[in-house]
Design a protein around this motif. Structure first.
Motif: not given
Length: 83
Positions: A21-30, A66-70, A72-80
């Motif tokens: 049941d091991r789960l290992d994840v890495h996410h990055a955004w440029l 979930g990735h699309q939600d993230w 969308n949140g990054l875009v909203a934060a950048a616009r704000a």
């Protein structure tokens, strides 16, 4: 720094190394500020383990949604931040 790309990343895991049941994840955004009021967001990710394999088969796909939600949140934060 203004005019420079920014990188946001995180790494997470659950379960013991070698466990089924091991789960290992890495996410990055440029994040890049482009001309004409545009922003480019490039994503990079890895998802390893049986839980990730099971999620990849789900429909609707919770990882993609979930990735699309993230994003969308990054875009909203950048616009704000620019307002």
């Amino acid at each position: 720094m203004e005019g420079q790309p920014a990188r946001v990343a995180w790494h997470g895991w659950a379960g013991e190394v070698g466990a089924q049941d091991r789960l290992d994840v890495h996410h990055a955004w440029l994040i890049e500020d482009l001309s004409g009021g545009r922003v480019r967001i490039l994503t990079q990710e890895t998802q390893n383990g049986n839980p990730a394999k099971d999620l990849a088969k789900a429909n609707p796909n919770p990882m993609i949604n979930g990735h699309q939600d993230w994003l969308n949140g990054l875009v909203a934060a950048a616009r704000a931040a620019k307002a």
